[in-house]
Design a protein around this motif. Structure first.
Motif, PDB file in Angstrom:
ATOM      1  N   GLU A   9       0.832  -1.203   0.000  1.00  0.00           N
ATOM      2  CA  GLU A   9       0.000   0.000   0.000  1.00  0.00           C
ATOM      3  C   GLU A   9       0.868   1.255   0.000  1.00  0.00           C
ATOM      4  OE1 GLU A   9      -3.106   2.678  -0.024  1.00  0.00           O
ATOM      5  OE2 GLU A   9      -3.013   0.554  -0.577  1.00  0.00           O
ATOM      6  N   LEU A  10       1.958   1.245   0.756  1.00  0.00           N
ATOM      7  CA  LEU A  10       2.841   2.409   0.778  1.00  0.00           C
ATOM      8  C   LEU A  10       3.491   2.628  -0.586  1.00  0.00           C
ATOM      9  CD1 LEU A  10       4.273   4.697   2.298  1.00  0.00           C
ATOM     10  CD2 LEU A  10       6.061   3.061   2.921  1.00  0.00           C
ATOM     11  N   ILE A  11       3.924   1.565  -1.239  1.00  0.00           N
ATOM     12  CA  ILE A  11       4.550   1.695  -2.558  1.00  0.00           C
ATOM     13  C   ILE A  11       3.547   2.272  -3.556  1.00  0.00           C
ATOM     14  CG2 ILE A  11       5.566   0.448  -4.496  1.00  0.00           C
ATOM     15  CD1 ILE A  11       7.422   0.771  -2.084  1.00  0.00           C
ATOM     16  N   LEU A  24       1.019   4.169  -2.848  1.00  0.00           N
ATOM     17  CA  LEU A  24       0.772   5.557  -2.476  1.00  0.00           C
ATOM     18  C   LEU A  24       1.942   6.448  -2.893  1.00  0.00           C
ATOM     19  CD1 LEU A  24      -1.248   7.427  -1.109  1.00  0.00           C
ATOM     20  CD2 LEU A  24      -0.145   6.908   1.091  1.00  0.00           C
ATOM     21  N   CYS A  25       3.167   5.969  -2.715  1.00  0.00           N
ATOM     22  CA  CYS A  25       4.348   6.729  -3.151  1.00  0.00           C
ATOM     23  C   CYS A  25       4.303   6.977  -4.654  1.00  0.00           C
ATOM     24  CB  CYS A  25       5.630   5.985  -2.784  1.00  0.00           C
ATOM     25  SG  CYS A  25       6.076   6.044  -1.042  1.00  0.00           S
ATOM     26  N   ASP A  26       3.998   5.929  -5.411  1.00  0.00           N
ATOM     27  CA  ASP A  26       3.938   6.061  -6.871  1.00  0.00           C
ATOM     28  C   ASP A  26       2.829   7.033  -7.289  1.00  0.00           C
ATOM     29  OD1 ASP A  26       6.017   4.280  -7.040  1.00  0.00           O
ATOM     30  OD2 ASP A  26       4.773   2.559  -7.574  1.00  0.00           O
ATOM     31  N   GLY A  27       1.660   6.885  -6.665  1.00  0.00           N
ATOM     32  CA  GLY A  27       0.517   7.729  -7.037  1.00  0.00           C
ATOM     33  C   GLY A  27       0.722   9.187  -6.667  1.00  0.00           C
ATOM     34  N   THR A  28       1.186   9.446  -5.447  1.00  0.00           N
ATOM     35  CA  THR A  28       1.389  10.837  -5.036  1.00  0.00           C
ATOM     36  C   THR A  28       2.519  11.492  -5.819  1.00  0.00           C
ATOM     37  OG1 THR A  28       2.829  10.127  -3.207  1.00  0.00           O
ATOM     38  CG2 THR A  28       0.494  10.474  -2.702  1.00  0.00           C
ATOM     39  N   THR A  29       3.555  10.720  -6.157  1.00  0.00           N
ATOM     40  CA  THR A  29       4.649  11.261  -6.969  1.00  0.00           C
ATOM     41  C   THR A  29       4.135  11.701  -8.335  1.00  0.00           C
ATOM     42  OG1 THR A  29       6.341   9.918  -5.875  1.00  0.00           O
ATOM     43  CG2 THR A  29       6.849  10.719  -8.080  1.00  0.00           C
ATOM     44  N   ARG A  70       0.328   9.348   6.135  1.00  0.00           N
ATOM     45  CA  ARG A  70      -0.714   8.613   6.858  1.00  0.00           C
ATOM     46  C   ARG A  70      -0.276   7.161   7.082  1.00  0.00           C
ATOM     47  NH1 ARG A  70      -3.881   5.419   3.447  1.00  0.00           N
ATOM     48  NH2 ARG A  70      -3.905   5.977   1.234  1.00  0.00           N
ATOM     49  N   ILE A  71       0.731   6.732   6.329  1.00  0.00           N
ATOM     50  CA  ILE A  71       1.291   5.386   6.527  1.00  0.00           C
ATOM     51  C   ILE A  71       2.671   5.454   7.174  1.00  0.00           C
ATOM     52  CG2 ILE A  71       2.111   3.290   5.370  1.00  0.00           C
ATOM     53  CD1 ILE A  71       0.000   3.648   3.288  1.00  0.00           C
ATOM     54  N   ARG A  72       3.510   6.389   6.704  1.00  0.00           N
ATOM     55  CA  ARG A  72       4.892   6.443   7.198  1.00  0.00           C
ATOM     56  C   ARG A  72       5.460   7.838   6.933  1.00  0.00           C
ATOM     57  NH1 ARG A  72       8.174   2.204   8.590  1.00  0.00           N
ATOM     58  NH2 ARG A  72      10.440   2.523   8.491  1.00  0.00           N
ATOM     59  N   VAL A 100      12.073  -7.533  -1.023  1.00  0.00           N
ATOM     60  CA  VAL A 100      11.052  -6.794  -1.781  1.00  0.00           C
ATOM     61  C   VAL A 100       9.986  -7.770  -2.269  1.00  0.00           C
ATOM     62  CG1 VAL A 100      10.601  -5.456  -3.880  1.00  0.00           C
ATOM     63  CG2 VAL A 100      12.618  -4.943  -2.475  1.00  0.00           C
ATOM     64  N   TYR A 101      10.437  -8.909  -2.794  1.00  0.00           N
ATOM     65  CA  TYR A 101       9.507  -9.937  -3.293  1.00  0.00           C
ATOM     66  C   TYR A 101       8.614 -10.434  -2.157  1.00  0.00           C
ATOM     67  CZ  TYR A 101       7.939 -14.348  -5.385  1.00  0.00           C
ATOM     68  OH  TYR A 101       7.178 -15.386  -5.853  1.00  0.00           O
ATOM     69  N   ALA A 102       9.224 -10.664  -0.984  1.00  0.00           N
ATOM     70  CA  ALA A 102       8.446 -11.154   0.158  1.00  0.00           C
ATOM     71  C   ALA A 102       7.439 -10.107   0.623  1.00  0.00           C
ATOM     72  CB  ALA A 102       9.389 -11.532   1.300  1.00  0.00           C
ATOM     73  N   ARG A 103       7.862  -8.837   0.662  1.00  0.00           N
ATOM     74  CA  ARG A 103       6.973  -7.775   1.119  1.00  0.00           C
ATOM     75  C   ARG A 103       5.853  -7.529   0.118  1.00  0.00           C
ATOM     76  NH1 ARG A 103       8.563  -4.570   5.416  1.00  0.00           N
ATOM     77  NH2 ARG A 103       6.307  -4.153   5.428  1.00  0.00           N
ATOM     78  N   GLU A 104       6.164  -7.620  -1.171  1.00  0.00           N
ATOM     79  CA  GLU A 104       5.100  -7.423  -2.182  1.00  0.00           C
ATOM     80  C   GLU A 104       4.065  -8.516  -2.118  1.00  0.00           C
ATOM     81  OE1 GLU A 104       7.299  -7.161  -5.815  1.00  0.00           O
ATOM     82  OE2 GLU A 104       7.443  -4.983  -5.737  1.00  0.00           O
ATOM     83  N   GLY A 105       4.458  -9.678  -1.616  1.00  0.00           N
ATOM     84  CA  GLY A 105       3.520 -10.772  -1.500  1.00  0.00           C
ATOM     85  C   GLY A 105       2.616 -10.684  -0.285  1.00  0.00           C
ATOM     86  N   GLU A 106       2.789  -9.653   0.551  1.00  0.00           N
ATOM     87  CA  GLU A 106       1.986  -9.508   1.762  1.00  0.00           C
ATOM     88  C   GLU A 106       0.489  -9.429   1.455  1.00  0.00           C
ATOM     89  OE1 GLU A 106       3.416  -6.147   3.863  1.00  0.00           O
ATOM     90  OE2 GLU A 106       5.299  -7.098   4.469  1.00  0.00           O
TER      91      GLU A 106
END
Length: 386
Positions: A234-236, A238-243, A267-269, A377-383
Motif C-alpha cells: 500500500e505504501l509503494i 501511495l508513493c507512486d501515485g502521489t509522486t 498517513r502510513i509512514r 522486496v519480493y516477500a513484502r510485495e507478497g503480503e
C-alpha cells in the motif's frame, strides 16, 4: 599564475592556530550543500587570474579589490587557498602594508602545511592527497615547486583517483607520482553532466556528514524492509501515485500543492522514513522549487546517502554482486542514470535468494545483463496475497 609559481619555493613554519582556522573553513566549504564545488573552484581561479593581471599592469589596489570579492565565500583573512594568500602577500608588500602582507604570508604557509602534511601524503593510492577544489592540485604542485608532466585518472578499489606525474627538487629531478582524491561532493559536481548518481564515490570517515549520511541511509533501508508494522504494498502504491500527481501539479507551477500531495504518504509512514530513491528525489526537487532551501539541503544529504548505499551495494554484473534495492522503481532509476534501455526483465531464484534480471542496451549498442537483489522486496510485495 607564473609569478605565483615562481615564489612557491619555500614556506616558514605556520602558526598552528592559523592552520586550524583555515582547515576549519576548508572543511566548511567541503560540507556546504549549497556550494557547487566545481563552480566555486572555477570562480576562485578566475578571480586569481584577474587580480594577477591587474597586478602585472601596476594596478595593485584594484588587484586587492578583485581578491576581496571572494569575501562572499569567506573573509580574505580566513580564505583557504594557497594561490589567493600568496598573491595577497605580494600585493600588500607592494602597497607597503607590511602587517597585512605578513598575515597573508602566514596563511600561505598554513595552506602549504595543510596540502603537504595534513591532507594525505599522496605517495601511494592508499594515502592520497584529499582535495576539496580542483585548484588544490595545482596549489600542491606549486607548494612543492614541482613541474607536472602527466595527469591521468587512476581507478583504485572503489575510488576514482587522479595520478599526477611530476618532478621537483624533492625528487632530485626524477619523475615521481602523487595521488589525489576528490571529496565526494567535488567528484559528484565534476560528473554532474554525466548524471550517474549511482556511481560509487570514495566516502570515508574523513568526509564527515557524508559518511554519516551513507551509514544512516544504509541503516534506514535495512530497517525499512524489515519493519512489518506498515503495509508495504500500500505504501509503494501511495508513493507512486502521489509522486505522479505531485509532478502534475509541479508542471502547473503549484509547488506547495505538489509538496502537500506528496505528504499524503505520511498517513502510513513519515517521509523521512521512506528511503526510496525515486520518492526522495522528487521530494528534494519540489522543496527546491518551493524555495525551502534548508529543507532541500537536508533532503539532498539524505538522497546522497541513499544513492551511495545503492552504488556501494554491488555493480549488478552477477547475482553475487547484485545491486540492492528496496523498491522496483529503483531498478529503473539505476538503469536510466546509466543511460541504458531495458529490453527484457525477469525474476530468477538462486538458492533462497531472488533477483530481478534486467537485460539492457548500453549507449555503445552492446547488451548487458544486470541483477538486482529483491528477496525481501519480493516477500513484502507478497503480503497482500496473504
Amino acid at each position: 599564475m607564473f609569478l605565483i609559481a615562481a615564489s612557491a619555493k619555500g614556506f616558514a613554519a605556520a602558526p598552528a592556530s592559523i592552520v586550524e582556522q583555515l582547515q576549519t573553513q576548508r572543511q566548511a566549504f567541503a560540507q556546504d550543500n549549497k556550494l557547487d564545488l566545481r563552480l566555486f573552484s572555477q570562480e576562485v581561479q578566475v578571480v586569481v587570474r584577474d587580480a594577477n593581471a591587474l597586478d602585472q599592469a601596476g594596478n595593485d589596489a584594484d588587484a586587492v579589490a578583485r581578491l576581496q570579492t571572494l569575501k562572499k565565500f569567506a573573509p580574505l583573512t580566513q580564505f583557504p587557498s594557497l594561490d589567493v594568500q600568496m598573491l595577497c602577500d605580494r600585493l600588500y608588500t607592494k602597497l607597503s602594508q607590511a602587517s597585512d602582507a605578513a598575515g597573508c604570508r602566514d596563511r600561505a604557509a598554513a595552506m602549504a602545511e595543510i596540502l603537504q602534511r595534513r591532507s594525505g601524503s599522496g605517495a601511494t593510492p592508499d594515502d592520497p592527497v584529499r582535495v576539496i577544489t580542483i585548484s588544490e592540485i595545482g596549489e600542491w604542485t606549486r607548494s612543492q615547486a614541482a613541474k607536472i608532466s602527466d595527469v591521468s585518472a587512476y581507478p583504485y578499489h572503489d575510488q576514482n583517483l587522479q595520478a599526477i606525474t611530476y618532478t621537483s627538487p624533492a625528487t632530485a629531478g626524477k619523475p615521481a607520482v602523487a595521488y589525489f582524491q576528490f571529496t565526494p561532493r567535488l567528484y559528484a559536481s565534476l560528473n554532474n553532466t554525466v548524471s550517474d548518481v549511482f556511481a560509487p564515490l570514495p566516502v570515508s570517515p574523513n568526509d564527515g556528514k557524508y559518511q554519516i549520511a551513507l551509514a544512516q541511509a544504509h541503516e534506514q533501508r535495512v530497517k525499512f524492509l524489515n519493519d512489518l508494522s506498515f503495509d508495504y504494498p500500500e505504501l509503494i502504491r501511495l508513493c507512486d501515485g502521489t509522486t505522479r500527481e505531485a509532478m502534475q501539479l509541479a508542471q502547473r507551477g503549484d509547488f506547495n500543492a505538489a509538496l502537500s500531495k506528496l505528504g499524503e504518504v505520511e498517513r502510513i509512514r513519515p517521509i523521512r522514513e521512506i528511503p526510496i530513491y525515486t520518492f526522495i528525489s522528487t521530494y528534494s526537487y519540489l522543496l527546491g522549487k518551493a524555495g525551502n532551501v534548508d529543507a532541500q539541503s537536508n533532503a539532498r544529504l539524505f538522497l546522497f546517502g541513499i544513492t551511495q548505499d545503492i552504488a556501494h551495494s554491488g555493480n549488478g554484473l552477477t547475482p553475487e554482486n547484485a545491486v540492492h534495492v528496496i523498491a522496483t522503481s529503483e531498478e529503473y532509476a539505476w538503469v536510466n542514470a546509466k543511460k541504458m534501455r531495458v529490453i527484457k526483465q525477469g525474476l530468477i531464484q538462486k538458492g533462497d535468494r531472488r533477483y530481478d534480471m534486467i537485460v539492457a542496451v548500453q549507449e555503445n549498442g552492446s547488451v548487458q545483463t544486470y541483477y538486482f537483489e529483491v528477496s525481501q522486496v519480493y516477500a513484502r510485495e507478497g503480503e497482500e496475497l496473504k
